[in-house]
Design a protein around this motif. Structure first.
Motif, PDB file in Angstrom:
ATOM      1  N   SER A  43       0.803  -1.221   0.000  1.00 54.15           N
ATOM      2  CA  SER A  43       0.000   0.000   0.000  1.00 54.15           C
ATOM      3  C   SER A  43       0.836   1.271   0.000  1.00 54.15           C
ATOM      4  O   SER A  43       0.340   2.338  -0.375  1.00 54.15           O
ATOM      5  N   THR A  44       2.095   1.186   0.401  1.00 53.33           N
ATOM      6  CA  THR A  44       2.946   2.373   0.418  1.00 53.33           C
ATOM      7  C   THR A  44       2.979   3.041  -0.950  1.00 53.33           C
ATOM      8  O   THR A  44       2.898   4.269  -1.050  1.00 53.33           O
ATOM      9  N   ASP A  45       3.098   2.252  -2.008  1.00 50.55           N
ATOM     10  CA  ASP A  45       3.143   2.821  -3.363  1.00 50.55           C
ATOM     11  C   ASP A  45       1.869   3.591  -3.687  1.00 50.55           C
ATOM     12  O   ASP A  45       1.927   4.677  -4.274  1.00 50.55           O
ATOM     13  N   PHE A  46       0.719   3.046  -3.314  1.00 54.34           N
ATOM     14  CA  PHE A  46      -0.553   3.735  -3.575  1.00 54.34           C
ATOM     15  C   PHE A  46      -0.603   5.074  -2.827  1.00 54.34           C
ATOM     16  O   PHE A  46      -1.049   6.086  -3.367  1.00 54.34           O
ATOM     17  N   ILE A  47      -0.139   5.063  -1.602  1.00 51.37           N
ATOM     18  CA  ILE A  47      -0.164   6.276  -0.787  1.00 51.37           C
ATOM     19  C   ILE A  47       0.794   7.319  -1.362  1.00 51.37           C
ATOM     20  O   ILE A  47       0.444   8.501  -1.489  1.00 51.37           O
ATOM     21  N   LEU A  48       1.994   6.900  -1.726  1.00 47.84           N
ATOM     22  CA  LEU A  48       2.963   7.828  -2.316  1.00 47.84           C
ATOM     23  C   LEU A  48       2.459   8.410  -3.632  1.00 47.84           C
ATOM     24  O   LEU A  48       2.642   9.607  -3.897  1.00 47.84           O
ATOM     25  N   ASN A  49       1.829   7.591  -4.449  1.00 47.15           N
ATOM     26  CA  ASN A  49       1.271   8.085  -5.715  1.00 47.15           C
ATOM     27  C   ASN A  49       0.206   9.150  -5.475  1.00 47.15           C
ATOM     28  O   ASN A  49       0.147  10.146  -6.200  1.00 47.15           O
ATOM     29  N   ILE A  51       0.016  11.161  -2.860  1.00 49.50           N
ATOM     30  CA  ILE A  51       0.699  12.363  -2.384  1.00 49.50           C
ATOM     31  C   ILE A  51       1.349  13.105  -3.549  1.00 49.50           C
ATOM     32  O   ILE A  51       1.238  14.335  -3.659  1.00 49.50           O
ATOM     33  N   GLU A  52       2.012  12.361  -4.425  1.00 47.81           N
ATOM     34  CA  GLU A  52       2.661  12.990  -5.581  1.00 47.81           C
ATOM     35  C   GLU A  52       1.634  13.654  -6.500  1.00 47.81           C
ATOM     36  O   GLU A  52       1.869  14.755  -7.008  1.00 47.81           O
ATOM     37  N   ALA A  53       0.517  13.006  -6.718  1.00 46.77           N
ATOM     38  CA  ALA A  53      -0.541  13.597  -7.553  1.00 46.77           C
ATOM     39  C   ALA A  53      -1.072  14.876  -6.919  1.00 46.77           C
ATOM     40  O   ALA A  53      -1.311  15.876  -7.612  1.00 46.77           O
ATOM     41  N   SER A  54      -1.230  14.853  -5.613  1.00 47.36           N
ATOM     42  CA  SER A  54      -1.696  16.048  -4.902  1.00 47.36           C
ATOM     43  C   SER A  54      -0.700  17.188  -5.055  1.00 47.36           C
ATOM     44  O   SER A  54      -1.081  18.339  -5.262  1.00 47.36           O
ATOM     45  N   ASN A  55       0.591  16.865  -4.969  1.00 45.34           N
ATOM     46  CA  ASN A  55       1.632  17.883  -5.130  1.00 45.34           C
ATOM     47  C   ASN A  55       1.629  18.486  -6.529  1.00 45.34           C
ATOM     48  O   ASN A  55       2.051  19.621  -6.718  1.00 45.34           O
ATOM     49  N   ARG A  56       1.147  17.712  -7.507  1.00 46.28           N
ATOM     50  CA  ARG A  56       1.051  18.208  -8.892  1.00 46.28           C
ATOM     51  C   ARG A  56      -0.309  18.850  -9.155  1.00 46.28           C
ATOM     52  O   ARG A  56      -0.637  19.163 -10.289  1.00 46.28           O
ATOM     53  N   ILE A  64      -7.244   7.718  -4.433  1.00 48.00           N
ATOM     54  CA  ILE A  64      -7.963   7.393  -3.200  1.00 48.00           C
ATOM     55  C   ILE A  64      -8.779   6.109  -3.385  1.00 48.00           C
ATOM     56  O   ILE A  64      -8.822   5.257  -2.497  1.00 48.00           O
ATOM     57  N   GLN A  65      -9.395   5.969  -4.545  1.00 50.75           N
ATOM     58  CA  GLN A  65     -10.171   4.750  -4.826  1.00 50.75           C
ATOM     59  C   GLN A  65      -9.267   3.518  -4.817  1.00 50.75           C
ATOM     60  O   GLN A  65      -9.640   2.466  -4.302  1.00 50.75           O
ATOM     61  N   LYS A  66      -8.055   3.642  -5.374  1.00 52.43           N
ATOM     62  CA  LYS A  66      -7.116   2.513  -5.359  1.00 52.43           C
ATOM     63  C   LYS A  66      -6.721   2.153  -3.929  1.00 52.43           C
ATOM     64  O   LYS A  66      -6.615   0.975  -3.586  1.00 52.43           O
ATOM     65  N   ILE A  67      -6.506   3.175  -3.112  1.00 52.59           N
ATOM     66  CA  ILE A  67      -6.151   2.931  -1.711  1.00 52.59           C
ATOM     67  C   ILE A  67      -7.302   2.224  -0.996  1.00 52.59           C
ATOM     68  O   ILE A  67      -7.106   1.235  -0.287  1.00 52.59           O
ATOM     69  N   LYS A  68      -8.532   2.723  -1.196  1.00 50.26           N
ATOM     70  CA  LYS A  68      -9.702   2.090  -0.575  1.00 50.26           C
ATOM     71  C   LYS A  68      -9.857   0.647  -1.033  1.00 50.26           C
ATOM     72  O   LYS A  68     -10.116  -0.244  -0.220  1.00 50.26           O
TER      73      LYS A  68
END
Length: 77
Positions: A43-49, A51-56, A64-68
């Protein structure tokens, strides 16, 4: 005080989470502890992705759907 650290593999599914919880409860009965939990499974990869998308300034709803969809099944028997 002891520090208990559990890696992502030890939290990869419901059964493993229950085992970790039992260890924490047992240790806590005898001495003060601190607990560190890694993100479950991959799940770390999903969370980092996300965060990176939010930064962009991207729409992060897909992330968020992938994380859920990763986390919700972990809690099903």
């Amino acid at each position: 005080m002891k520090v208990l650290k559990f890696g992502g593999t030890s939290l990869a599914n419901y059964k493993k989470m229950i085992c970790v919880a039992k260890i924490i409860i047992k240790k806590f009965q005898y001495e003060p502890i601190a607990v560190v939990l890694s993100a479950p499974g991959k799940s770390t990869d999903f969370i980092l992705n996300a965060i990176e998308a939010s930064n962009r300034n991207e729409n992060i709803l897909l992330y968020i759907q992938k994380i859920k969809s990763f986390f919700f099944p972990l809690f099903l028997n």
